[in-house]
Scaffold this motif. Structure first.
Motif, PDB file in Angstrom:
ATOM      1  N   GLU A  78      31.296  40.735  55.546  1.00  0.00           N
ATOM      2  CA  GLU A  78      31.933  41.989  55.927  1.00  0.00           C
ATOM      3  C   GLU A  78      32.513  42.608  54.661  1.00  0.00           C
ATOM      4  N   THR A  79      32.511  43.929  54.606  1.00  0.00           N
ATOM      5  CA  THR A  79      32.958  44.632  53.412  1.00  0.00           C
ATOM      6  C   THR A  79      33.820  45.837  53.805  1.00  0.00           C
ATOM      7  N   THR A  80      34.392  46.476  52.797  1.00  0.00           N
ATOM      8  CA  THR A  80      35.189  47.681  53.044  1.00  0.00           C
ATOM      9  C   THR A  80      34.328  48.939  53.001  1.00  0.00           C
ATOM     10  N   GLY A  81      33.036  48.783  52.750  1.00  0.00           N
ATOM     11  CA  GLY A  81      32.129  49.925  52.687  1.00  0.00           C
ATOM     12  C   GLY A  81      30.739  49.468  52.284  1.00  0.00           C
ATOM     13  N   LEU A  82      29.873  50.425  51.970  1.00  0.00           N
ATOM     14  CA  LEU A  82      28.464  50.122  51.726  1.00  0.00           C
ATOM     15  C   LEU A  82      28.083  50.099  50.253  1.00  0.00           C
ATOM     16  N   ASP A  83      29.014  50.438  49.367  1.00  0.00           N
ATOM     17  CA  ASP A  83      28.720  50.514  47.939  1.00  0.00           C
ATOM     18  C   ASP A  83      29.145  49.221  47.254  1.00  0.00           C
ATOM     19  N   GLN A  84      28.165  48.454  46.797  1.00  0.00           N
ATOM     20  CA  GLN A  84      28.485  47.158  46.208  1.00  0.00           C
ATOM     21  C   GLN A  84      29.273  47.268  44.909  1.00  0.00           C
ATOM     22  N   TYR A  85      29.299  48.426  44.288  1.00  0.00           N
ATOM     23  CA  TYR A  85      30.015  48.588  43.023  1.00  0.00           C
ATOM     24  C   TYR A  85      31.423  49.147  43.220  1.00  0.00           C
ATOM     25  N   ARG A  86      31.684  49.699  44.378  1.00  0.00           N
ATOM     26  CA  ARG A  86      33.005  50.305  44.624  1.00  0.00           C
ATOM     27  C   ARG A  86      33.787  49.601  45.724  1.00  0.00           C
ATOM     28  N   ASP A  87      33.080  49.015  46.679  1.00  0.00           N
ATOM     29  CA  ASP A  87      33.744  48.402  47.830  1.00  0.00           C
ATOM     30  C   ASP A  87      33.891  46.897  47.646  1.00  0.00           C
ATOM     31  N   ASP A  88      34.703  46.293  48.497  1.00  0.00           N
ATOM     32  CA  ASP A  88      35.030  44.873  48.382  1.00  0.00           C
ATOM     33  C   ASP A  88      34.434  44.068  49.531  1.00  0.00           C
ATOM     34  N   VAL A  89      34.102  42.823  49.236  1.00  0.00           N
ATOM     35  CA  VAL A  89      33.752  41.859  50.275  1.00  0.00           C
ATOM     36  C   VAL A  89      35.052  41.325  50.864  1.00  0.00           C
ATOM     37  N   THR A  90      35.171  41.382  52.181  1.00  0.00           N
ATOM     38  CA  THR A  90      36.418  40.931  52.813  1.00  0.00           C
ATOM     39  C   THR A  90      36.290  39.529  53.396  1.00  0.00           C
ATOM     40  N   THR A  91      35.185  39.250  54.070  1.00  0.00           N
ATOM     41  CA  THR A  91      34.959  37.905  54.605  1.00  0.00           C
ATOM     42  C   THR A  91      33.497  37.526  54.427  1.00  0.00           C
ATOM     43  N   VAL A  92      33.262  36.240  54.294  1.00  0.00           N
ATOM     44  CA  VAL A  92      31.908  35.684  54.216  1.00  0.00           C
ATOM     45  C   VAL A  92      31.852  34.495  55.167  1.00  0.00           C
ATOM     46  N   SER A  93      30.896  34.521  56.076  1.00  0.00           N
ATOM     47  CA  SER A  93      30.702  33.374  56.975  1.00  0.00           C
ATOM     48  C   SER A  93      29.354  32.731  56.691  1.00  0.00           C
ATOM     49  N   VAL A  94      29.359  31.416  56.639  1.00  0.00           N
ATOM     50  CA  VAL A  94      28.141  30.643  56.404  1.00  0.00           C
ATOM     51  C   VAL A  94      28.062  29.556  57.461  1.00  0.00           C
ATOM     52  N   ARG A  95      26.944  29.521  58.167  1.00  0.00           N
ATOM     53  CA  ARG A  95      26.717  28.481  59.168  1.00  0.00           C
ATOM     54  C   ARG A  95      25.671  27.511  58.623  1.00  0.00           C
ATOM     55  N   LEU A  96      26.033  26.269  58.496  1.00  0.00           N
ATOM     56  CA  LEU A  96      25.157  25.255  57.912  1.00  0.00           C
ATOM     57  C   LEU A  96      25.400  23.931  58.621  1.00  0.00           C
ATOM     58  N   GLY A  97      24.329  23.338  59.121  1.00  0.00           N
ATOM     59  CA  GLY A  97      24.461  22.054  59.796  1.00  0.00           C
ATOM     60  C   GLY A  97      25.273  22.115  61.068  1.00  0.00           C
ATOM     61  N   GLY A  98      25.248  23.264  61.756  1.00  0.00           N
ATOM     62  CA  GLY A  98      25.971  23.400  63.008  1.00  0.00           C
ATOM     63  C   GLY A  98      27.435  23.720  62.851  1.00  0.00           C
ATOM     64  N   GLU A  99      27.897  23.868  61.610  1.00  0.00           N
ATOM     65  CA  GLU A  99      29.301  24.194  61.345  1.00  0.00           C
ATOM     66  C   GLU A  99      29.386  25.533  60.625  1.00  0.00           C
ATOM     67  N   THR A 100      30.367  26.347  61.004  1.00  0.00           N
ATOM     68  CA  THR A 100      30.547  27.659  60.387  1.00  0.00           C
ATOM     69  C   THR A 100      31.810  27.676  59.538  1.00  0.00           C
ATOM     70  N   THR A 101      31.643  28.110  58.291  1.00  0.00           N
ATOM     71  CA  THR A 101      32.754  28.250  57.353  1.00  0.00           C
ATOM     72  C   THR A 101      32.967  29.733  57.072  1.00  0.00           C
ATOM     73  N   THR A 102      34.206  30.192  57.134  1.00  0.00           N
ATOM     74  CA  THR A 102      34.520  31.588  56.823  1.00  0.00           C
ATOM     75  C   THR A 102      35.506  31.648  55.661  1.00  0.00           C
ATOM     76  N   LEU A 103      35.137  32.407  54.646  1.00  0.00           N
ATOM     77  CA  LEU A 103      35.979  32.601  53.466  1.00  0.00           C
ATOM     78  C   LEU A 103      36.573  34.004  53.519  1.00  0.00           C
ATOM     79  N   VAL A 104      37.835  34.125  53.149  1.00  0.00           N
ATOM     80  CA  VAL A 104      38.576  35.388  53.275  1.00  0.00           C
ATOM     81  C   VAL A 104      39.066  35.849  51.904  1.00  0.00           C
ATOM     82  N   ARG A 105      38.866  37.134  51.646  1.00  0.00           N
ATOM     83  CA  ARG A 105      39.322  37.742  50.395  1.00  0.00           C
ATOM     84  C   ARG A 105      40.827  37.526  50.216  1.00  0.00           C
ATOM     85  N   GLY A 106      41.196  37.113  49.004  1.00  0.00           N
ATOM     86  CA  GLY A 106      42.607  36.897  48.703  1.00  0.00           C
ATOM     87  C   GLY A 106      43.120  35.544  49.120  1.00  0.00           C
TER      88      GLY A 106
END
Length: 251
Positions: A90-118
């Motif tokens: 998830e991001t704050t917008g569509l421009d990869q050079y101006r906007d920020d990534v806010t959360t990243v979720s990765v599902r691997l091996g049946g488990e989901t990990t979510t990383l949060v900005r800051g």
């Protein structure tokens, strides 16, 4: 469909020739009979099988990403599914050079990990959760998620592994639109169908203003994306398998 059942990476072998091989009972590398095709094609197939066997035994998934045509890369999924990383951001917008990534979720091996900005969303943590995956699965990730992460965290090379962007196999099945629309078309139900990407931006802004509940909702939304992406991938791959394998084929 497993990679051992595919011959389409071989130069000169198209879907028609491959179906003929399957109909002849050659549905696995182990069953290959050189007399089923011309000598030149037989030599190419045998050389490919030898290299592919060695690569599979060595866990070299990159070999298959390079050998399989892009439109057939969905065939890698069944072989490497147990260690596939489903990724969504998830991001704050569509421009990869101006906007920020806010959360990243990765599902691997049946488990989901979510990383949060800051909090814990760093280049090192991204590497930790993705580096051991055999393949990457996204929806529109080739154009959005991966370039965004590479720009934001300078993790070039982290995603140099087989990448199945499910948006393109969906199009082969006339499943168009965003992930949520395709989920509905496939009968996958969401806990919060009212939320959208625009809401994800709003929720992050509300969290920045002190609303911890907004972050909780955003994380839940992002996690549901990758959890459902796994379900969508399973159903799409199953449909594509049924589409290309003849009814009279034992595969």
């Amino acid at each position: 469909m497993r990679v051992e059942e595919s011959f389409i990476p071989v130069y000169g072998v198209g879907e028609t020739t491959e179906r003929d091989l399957w109909r002849a009972g050659i549905t696995h590398w182990d069953a290959f009979d050189p007399s089923a095709v011309g000598s030149t094609t037989a030599d190419r197939i045998q050389a490919y099988i030898d290299d592919a066997r060695e690569s599979l035994a060595a866990g070299d998934t990159t070999f298959f990403a390079e050998q399989f045509p892009s439109q057939a890369r969905w065939r890698l999924y069944e072989t490497f599914r147990d260690n596939a990383a489903f990724l969504d951001i998830e991001t704050t917008g569509l421009d990869q050079y101006r906007d920020d990534v806010t959360t990243v979720s990765v599902r691997l091996g049946g488990e989901t990990t979510t990383l949060v900005r800051g909090q814990d969303l760093t280049a090192d943590r991204l590497r930790d959760v993705v580096c051991d995956a055999d393949m990457l699965v996204t929806f529109n990730g080739a154009r959005f998620d991966v370039p965004f992460l590479e720009s934001a965290f300078e993790v070039n090379g982290l995603f140099d592994r087989p990448h199945l962007d499910v948006m393109y196999p969906c199009r082969r099945l006339d499943l168009t639109g965003g992930l949520k629309r395709i989920e509905r078309d496939l009968g996958v139900e969401r806990d919060r169908p009212d939320l959208s990407g625009e809401d994800a931006v709003r929720l992050w802004r509300e969290f920045q203003r002190g609303d911890d509940g907004a972050l909780e909702t955003l994380v839940s939304y992002n996690r549901e994306d990758v959890d459902h992406l796994e379900t969508v991938t399973e159903r799409v791959v199953s449909r594509l398998h049924a589409d290309i394998v003849p009814e009279d084929c034992p595969l």
